[in-house]
Design a protein around this motif. Structure first.
Motif, PDB file in Angstrom:
ATOM      1  N   LEU A   1       0.870  -1.176   0.000  1.00  0.00           N
ATOM      2  CA  LEU A   1       0.000   0.000   0.000  1.00  0.00           C
ATOM      3  C   LEU A   1       0.903   1.221   0.000  1.00  0.00           C
ATOM      4  O   LEU A   1       1.560   1.520   1.002  1.00  0.00           O
ATOM      5  N   TRP A   2       0.969   1.913  -1.137  1.00  0.00           N
ATOM      6  CA  TRP A   2       1.816   3.098  -1.289  1.00  0.00           C
ATOM      7  C   TRP A   2       0.929   4.314  -1.124  1.00  0.00           C
ATOM      8  O   TRP A   2       0.018   4.548  -1.923  1.00  0.00           O
ATOM      9  N   ILE A   3       1.192   5.088  -0.103  1.00  0.00           N
ATOM     10  CA  ILE A   3       0.337   6.215   0.254  1.00  0.00           C
ATOM     11  C   ILE A   3       0.754   7.471  -0.503  1.00  0.00           C
ATOM     12  O   ILE A   3       1.930   7.847  -0.512  1.00  0.00           O
ATOM     13  N   ALA A   4      -0.215   8.121  -1.149  1.00  0.00           N
ATOM     14  CA  ALA A   4      -0.059   9.407  -1.826  1.00  0.00           C
ATOM     15  C   ALA A   4       1.144   9.454  -2.761  1.00  0.00           C
ATOM     16  O   ALA A   4       1.998  10.328  -2.629  1.00  0.00           O
TER      17      ALA A   4
ATOM     18  N   GLU B   1      -4.739   9.005  -3.640  1.00  0.00           N
ATOM     19  CA  GLU B   1      -4.642   8.864  -2.185  1.00  0.00           C
ATOM     20  C   GLU B   1      -3.783   7.661  -1.811  1.00  0.00           C
ATOM     21  O   GLU B   1      -3.024   7.716  -0.848  1.00  0.00           O
ATOM     22  N   ALA B   2      -3.907   6.584  -2.574  1.00  0.00           N
ATOM     23  CA  ALA B   2      -3.092   5.406  -2.298  1.00  0.00           C
ATOM     24  C   ALA B   2      -3.108   4.491  -3.519  1.00  0.00           C
ATOM     25  O   ALA B   2      -4.072   4.471  -4.287  1.00  0.00           O
ATOM     26  N   LEU B   3      -2.015   3.752  -3.674  1.00  0.00           N
ATOM     27  CA  LEU B   3      -1.883   2.737  -4.714  1.00  0.00           C
ATOM     28  C   LEU B   3      -1.720   1.391  -4.022  1.00  0.00           C
ATOM     29  O   LEU B   3      -0.819   1.223  -3.196  1.00  0.00           O
ATOM     30  N   PHE B   4      -2.576   0.442  -4.366  1.00  0.00           N
ATOM     31  CA  PHE B   4      -2.519  -0.889  -3.767  1.00  0.00           C
ATOM     32  C   PHE B   4      -2.034  -1.875  -4.810  1.00  0.00           C
ATOM     33  O   PHE B   4      -2.562  -1.922  -5.932  1.00  0.00           O
ATOM     34  N   LEU B   5      -1.011  -2.664  -4.478  1.00  0.00           N
ATOM     35  CA  LEU B   5      -0.444  -3.661  -5.382  1.00  0.00           C
ATOM     36  C   LEU B   5      -0.588  -5.036  -4.740  1.00  0.00           C
ATOM     37  O   LEU B   5      -0.030  -5.293  -3.668  1.00  0.00           O
ATOM     38  N   LEU B   6      -1.336  -5.909  -5.400  1.00  0.00           N
ATOM     39  CA  LEU B   6      -1.600  -7.238  -4.868  1.00  0.00           C
ATOM     40  C   LEU B   6      -1.076  -8.281  -5.847  1.00  0.00           C
ATOM     41  O   LEU B   6      -1.574  -8.398  -6.967  1.00  0.00           O
ATOM     42  N   PRO B   7      -0.046  -9.044  -5.460  1.00  0.00           N
ATOM     43  CA  PRO B   7       0.521 -10.029  -6.390  1.00  0.00           C
ATOM     44  C   PRO B   7      -0.362 -11.261  -6.535  1.00  0.00           C
ATOM     45  O   PRO B   7      -0.884 -11.796  -5.559  1.00  0.00           O
ATOM     46  N   GLY B   8      -0.529 -11.683  -7.783  1.00  0.00           N
ATOM     47  CA  GLY B   8      -1.197 -12.944  -8.065  1.00  0.00           C
ATOM     48  C   GLY B   8      -0.162 -13.966  -8.489  1.00  0.00           C
ATOM     49  O   GLY B   8       1.045 -13.746  -8.364  1.00  0.00           O
ATOM     50  N   ALA B   9      -0.599 -15.088  -9.009  1.00  0.00           N
ATOM     51  CA  ALA B   9       0.335 -16.125  -9.406  1.00  0.00           C
ATOM     52  C   ALA B   9       1.171 -15.706 -10.604  1.00  0.00           C
ATOM     53  O   ALA B   9       2.375 -15.920 -10.642  1.00  0.00           O
ATOM     54  N   ASP B  10       0.539 -15.081 -11.606  1.00  0.00           N
ATOM     55  CA  ASP B  10       1.238 -14.714 -12.833  1.00  0.00           C
ATOM     56  C   ASP B  10       1.093 -13.241 -13.181  1.00  0.00           C
ATOM     57  O   ASP B  10       1.389 -12.838 -14.306  1.00  0.00           O
ATOM     58  N   SER B  11       0.629 -12.434 -12.258  1.00  0.00           N
ATOM     59  CA  SER B  11       0.396 -11.024 -12.563  1.00  0.00           C
ATOM     60  C   SER B  11       0.303 -10.251 -11.257  1.00  0.00           C
ATOM     61  O   SER B  11       0.376 -10.818 -10.166  1.00  0.00           O
ATOM     62  N   VAL B  12       0.121  -8.950 -11.387  1.00  0.00           N
ATOM     63  CA  VAL B  12      -0.092  -8.078 -10.227  1.00  0.00           C
ATOM     64  C   VAL B  12      -1.367  -7.275 -10.480  1.00  0.00           C
ATOM     65  O   VAL B  12      -1.572  -6.734 -11.572  1.00  0.00           O
ATOM     66  N   TYR B  13      -2.210  -7.224  -9.469  1.00  0.00           N
ATOM     67  CA  TYR B  13      -3.416  -6.392  -9.535  1.00  0.00           C
ATOM     68  C   TYR B  13      -3.090  -5.049  -8.902  1.00  0.00           C
ATOM     69  O   TYR B  13      -2.506  -4.984  -7.818  1.00  0.00           O
ATOM     70  N   ALA B  14      -3.440  -3.970  -9.588  1.00  0.00           N
ATOM     71  CA  ALA B  14      -3.162  -2.620  -9.099  1.00  0.00           C
ATOM     72  C   ALA B  14      -4.465  -1.854  -8.957  1.00  0.00           C
ATOM     73  O   ALA B  14      -5.328  -1.923  -9.840  1.00  0.00           O
ATOM     74  N   LEU B  15      -4.588  -1.121  -7.864  1.00  0.00           N
ATOM     75  CA  LEU B  15      -5.781  -0.312  -7.608  1.00  0.00           C
ATOM     76  C   LEU B  15      -5.340   1.027  -7.044  1.00  0.00           C
ATOM     77  O   LEU B  15      -4.616   1.081  -6.049  1.00  0.00           O
ATOM     78  N   ALA B  16      -5.756   2.107  -7.686  1.00  0.00           N
ATOM     79  CA  ALA B  16      -5.471   3.456  -7.195  1.00  0.00           C
ATOM     80  C   ALA B  16      -6.799   4.140  -6.911  1.00  0.00           C
ATOM     81  O   ALA B  16      -7.737   4.024  -7.699  1.00  0.00           O
ATOM     82  N   PHE B  17      -6.876   4.846  -5.781  1.00  0.00           N
ATOM     83  CA  PHE B  17      -8.120   5.568  -5.491  1.00  0.00           C
ATOM     84  C   PHE B  17      -7.807   6.992  -5.056  1.00  0.00           C
ATOM     85  O   PHE B  17      -6.722   7.300  -4.552  1.00  0.00           O
ATOM     86  N   GLY B  18      -8.777   7.863  -5.270  1.00  0.00           N
ATOM     87  CA  GLY B  18      -8.656   9.267  -4.942  1.00  0.00           C
ATOM     88  C   GLY B  18      -9.854  10.016  -5.496  1.00  0.00           C
ATOM     89  O   GLY B  18     -10.504   9.553  -6.442  1.00  0.00           O
ATOM     90  N   PRO B  19     -10.181  11.196  -4.957  1.00  0.00           N
ATOM     91  CA  PRO B  19     -11.389  11.913  -5.383  1.00  0.00           C
ATOM     92  C   PRO B  19     -11.408  12.273  -6.864  1.00  0.00           C
ATOM     93  O   PRO B  19     -12.483  12.419  -7.446  1.00  0.00           O
TER      94      PRO B  19
END
Length: 576
Positions: A222-225, A231-249
């Motif tokens: 979880l990388w903040i700002a 507001e934050a970038l979330f990086l979740l590793p999968g078996a063969d890839s990475v899921y990325a989610l960024a949120f902010g207004p």
């Protein structure tokens, strides 16, 4: 049929949404109804599902217990990918929140198979179907309350007073549940005054690497700002890839792409990734306010949630609470509000409110945020029977995290009044490589022409058709200069130039911006973000070489760009 305010055998229930919340509610309704000797007619309207990005699923021990209780068989291979913990990052500071052994399972088969959320939805749908639920591939337009006329046939009068309108047709039900996600919801089309969970914009993507590999003990991050609008970038590793989610207004797909490039540059993501799926979405950002009406309620992310909520425990808990409330008195508003909202969701709603407020303090806590997570986890507040921690962990709870983040934010604010802002100095800055140039342009003819021009002078050239690898390349192998087109695939060149100039590793890199959009405001913006010069397309080769070889100073290049506008030179030009 129904007796008084309760559902009875033969009662018809519609569930709008065939995702995890919808399938979970259907399975829970049928399971609890059968335990009471009731046979219900449950139908799921599952039209409108979108799985382009195919997010993974994170299963906590509570998630797995709830799935098993609903009759779901959990495949043994799901345990093969387990998170060691979640790393919190802010302004160069890092802290690791360790997960207990066997705690967090990442379920994912993408891209060879389905994403984890789809896999969990499938086993829930199988369990619901086995108990008698019927799935209808229709998109619901609205729900109407229409009591049957006294002279209507007996079958109509006994079919309920709620009419679900879907793709031109309509069916009657005794009760209806909304189990959609946190995206655009039905609003008053569900029932007048319906106020679901507030939401925040987000962007999600999937990253693939050239050499897929499965880490034995992977970390989520979880990388903040990382950027002003993220507001934050979330990086979740999968078996063969990475899921990325960024949120902010005000987050956009371009913000996520730039944040991913920065993450690869700083070693938070593996360089050389390919962006294979990207789409906007929305995240729940607190509790809903009006969730029930006679025979109607909302479950899952439509009812509550927050951006730091990871896992499915809360969603599955709301499904079981909704099923019990519907069976106990789901046709009466007061009873439904008391049994479902105030008693059933009490702790979950409090957690959602605290989690949303905690997320709003992430940026204000700044570099103190990672330590605030650790301090909150150490407090080990008591967790209720339905409450849980943030990020899928047992601790910290949203309320304790809110307290420590708020204190960290206030300390950071007071400290900023007393100190001079200082940037972290990179431990090792690679030496600039003489006569190395980077060309970034999505037009193959323009790349080839510029490469040939520079190589004719004896220079080494690396051409990029895709801008995603640029930040990594600049940080690891600094060039003499970058020739950057404005119009690119994922992020515009002006934002790239600005990002390069804002980081100590790449701030000294020379940038020349090129564009066929030769307008005064584009030229001025290029110079304002730190570009050495702006060159209109088609590019004048003589003028470009004068700038790159130093025979034209930066100030002269800037004034020349403002003065000549789109006239340039009469020499041969390299068109884009």
């Amino acid at each position: 049929m129904n007796l008084g305010n309760r559902l009875t055998s033969g009662s018809r229930v519609a569930v709008i949404g065939g995702g995890i919340a919808g399938a979970g509610l259907a399975a829970s309704l049928l399971f609890n109804g059968r335990a009471r000797g009731l046979t219900l007619d449950v139908r799921l309207y599952s039209g409108g599902l979108s799985d382009r990005t195919a997010p993974p699923a994170v299963l906590t021990p509570e998630c797995r217990s709830r799935l098993a209780a609903l009759g779901c068989r959990i495949p043994t291979e799901w345990r093969a990918h387990e998170l060691r913990g979640i790393e919190i990052i802010a302004e160069g500071r890092r802290e690791l929140l360790s997960a207990s052994p066997g705690g967090l399972w990442v379920v994912d088969a993408w891209p060879q198979g389905e994403g984890g959320l789809a896999q969990v939805r499938d086993i829930l749908a199988t369990a619901a179907s086995a108990q008698g639920a019927r799935f209808l591939e229709r998109h619901v337009d609205r729900v109407e309350r229409q009591p049957a006329a006294p002279d209507a046939p007996a079958t109509v009068r006994s079919s309920g007073s709620l009419v679900v309108r879907a793709q031109g047709g309509g069916e009657r039900f005794h009760a209806v549940a909304l189990a959609g996600g946190a995206g655009p919801l039905m609003g008053d089309a569900f029932f007048p005054g319906f106020r679901p969970a507030p939401t925040m914009p987000a962007v999600q993507a999937r990253l693939r690497h050239a050499s897929p590999r499965l880490e034995l003990t992977p970390l989520a991050r979880l990388w903040i700002a990382p950027l002003p609008k993220v507001e934050a970038l979330f990086l979740l590793p999968g078996a063969d890839s990475v899921y990325a989610l960024a949120f902010g207004p005000a987050v956009t797909p371009a913000d996520l792409c730039q944040a991913l490039m920065m993450a690869a540059r700083d070693g938070l993501a593996e360089e050389g990734f390919e962006l294979t799926a990207l789409e906007t979405t929305r995240l729940p950002y607190g509790p809903g306010r009006t969730l029930v009406a006679p025979g109607q309620l909302a479950v899952g992310p439509a009812a509550f949630g927050h951006p730091l909520q990871l896992g499915l425990s809360e969603t599955l808990a709301s499904c079981s609470r909704a099923a019990v409330a519907m069976l106990d008195g789901g046709l009466d508003t007061d009873t439904l509000d008391r049994r479902y909202v105030r008693e059933g969701l009490g702790e979950l709603m409090e957690d959602a409110a605290a989690g949303a407020r905690a997320a709003s303090w992430l940026r204000r806590a700044g570099r103190r945020a990672p330590a605030a997570f650790v301090a909150a986890k150490a407090r080990r507040a008591t967790v209720g029977i339905y409450g849980g921690g943030v990020l899928g962990l047992s601790a910290p709870t949203p309320l304790t995290l809110l307290s420590t983040l708020r204190w960290a934010g206030l300390r950071e604010l007071m400290g900023s009044w007393l100190r001079t802002t200082m940037e972290p100095v990179p431990l090792a800055v690679p030496e600039l490589e003489p006569d190395l140039y980077y060309v970034v342009d999505d037009d193959p003819d323009a790349r080839e022409a510029l490469t040939a021009l520079l190589e004719s002078t004896g220079a080494k050239v690396v051409a990029f058709a895709d801008e995603l690898a640029l930040f990594c390349a600049v940080a690891r192998r600094p060039p003499t200069a970058i020739l950057l087109d404005v119009v690119l695939h994922w992020v515009d060149g002006l934002r790239l130039a600005e990002g390069l100039k804002q980081h100590p590793l790449t701030r000294g890199t020379r940038v020349v911006v090129m564009s066929g959009l030769n307008r005064p405001h584009v030229r001025q913006r290029a110079l304002d973000v730190g570009a050495e010069a702006f060159l209109p397309k088609p590019v004048d080769p003589e003028r470009l070489l004068r700038i790159l070889t130093g025979r034209m100073s930066a100030s002269s290049a800037a004034s020349d760009a403002r003065r000549t506008g789109d006239t340039g030179s009469t020499s041969d030009r390299y068109a884009s």
